[in-house]
Design a protein around this motif. Sequence first.
Motif, PDB file in Angstrom:
ATOM      1  N   GLU A  23      79.390  28.227 -25.299  1.00 38.67           N
ATOM      2  CA  GLU A  23      78.064  27.732 -24.882  1.00 38.67           C
ATOM      3  C   GLU A  23      77.633  26.650 -25.853  1.00 38.67           C
ATOM      4  O   GLU A  23      77.664  26.852 -27.061  1.00 38.67           O
ATOM      5  N   ASP A  24      77.273  25.488 -25.326  1.00 36.54           N
ATOM      6  CA  ASP A  24      76.930  24.361 -26.205  1.00 36.54           C
ATOM      7  C   ASP A  24      75.466  24.327 -26.589  1.00 36.54           C
ATOM      8  O   ASP A  24      75.093  23.607 -27.509  1.00 36.54           O
ATOM      9  N   GLU A  25      74.630  25.068 -25.889  1.00 30.68           N
ATOM     10  CA  GLU A  25      73.205  25.023 -26.220  1.00 30.68           C
ATOM     11  C   GLU A  25      72.879  26.097 -27.250  1.00 30.68           C
ATOM     12  O   GLU A  25      72.902  27.289 -26.953  1.00 30.68           O
ATOM     13  N   LEU A  84      81.375  32.402 -20.558  1.00 30.47           N
ATOM     14  CA  LEU A  84      81.777  31.014 -20.393  1.00 30.47           C
ATOM     15  C   LEU A  84      80.736  30.196 -19.640  1.00 30.47           C
ATOM     16  O   LEU A  84      80.479  30.434 -18.457  1.00 30.47           O
ATOM     17  N   ASP A  85      80.146  29.242 -20.356  1.00 31.41           N
ATOM     18  CA  ASP A  85      79.221  28.283 -19.756  1.00 31.41           C
ATOM     19  C   ASP A  85      80.015  27.329 -18.865  1.00 31.41           C
ATOM     20  O   ASP A  85      81.212  27.132 -19.069  1.00 31.41           O
ATOM     21  N   VAL A  86      79.362  26.735 -17.879  1.00 27.28           N
ATOM     22  CA  VAL A  86      80.064  25.820 -16.970  1.00 27.28           C
ATOM     23  C   VAL A  86      80.060  24.389 -17.518  1.00 27.28           C
ATOM     24  O   VAL A  86      81.112  23.760 -17.654  1.00 27.28           O
ATOM     25  N   MET A  87      78.865  23.878 -17.842  1.00 27.11           N
ATOM     26  CA  MET A  87      78.757  22.485 -18.292  1.00 27.11           C
ATOM     27  C   MET A  87      78.890  22.423 -19.803  1.00 27.11           C
ATOM     28  O   MET A  87      77.975  22.800 -20.530  1.00 27.11           O
ATOM     29  N   LEU A  88      80.024  21.927 -20.267  1.00 23.96           N
ATOM     30  CA  LEU A  88      80.264  21.825 -21.704  1.00 23.96           C
ATOM     31  C   LEU A  88      80.522  20.359 -22.061  1.00 23.96           C
ATOM     32  O   LEU A  88      80.893  19.567 -21.200  1.00 23.96           O
TER      33      LEU A  88
HETATM   34 CA    CA Z   1      76.003  23.829 -21.160  1.00 27.04          CA
END
Ligand code: CA
Length: 176
Positions: A42-44, A85-89
């Motif tokens: 997760e990028d956030e 697992l996040d989708v938008m990375l």
């Molecule tokens: Ca994201």
Amino acid sequence: EPEHGATFNVYLPRYAGPVEDTAPASAAVPNETGDETVLLVEDEATISEPLAESLGRDGFEAEVAATLADAREAIRREPPDLVLLDVMLPDGDGRDLAREIRQGSDVPIVMLTARGEEIDRVLGLELGADDYVVKPFSSRELTARIRAVMRRGRAREQRSPLEIGALRLDPASRTV
Ligand code: CA
């Protein structure tokens, strides 16, 4: 009397009761005594930091990867017991990583999706993901999903046939 090879007596434990009662023999089964490891991709940071904390409070050992590259590295280094697992990375699509993971591993995958993203039950199954949650979600909800997915994973492993040479033991049908 000519001897015709050797005689083997094979004793098989009787299957008794629900699968939860049988001790898993596979090394792939998450360690029951130690913390189960969760890789959080997760990028956030506003999501990953509090989530990692709450997972820790719930008895999981959480590792955060903010990119697909970091996630691949973390998986190579030490395969986790479950992947969130996040989708938008930043460096790509989490769904691609889900497919990659599935090519070599049965590790449970829970997708973290934003509202409106193209994830539904069917797509999740195509990806090989085990479940998904839609943001914003509560840590309580996520933990419940994680535990359910891990339980299903353990039950699946115990039900899959064990093959030793020509001998095939199938706990599901209780046949040899
Ligand atoms: Ca994201």
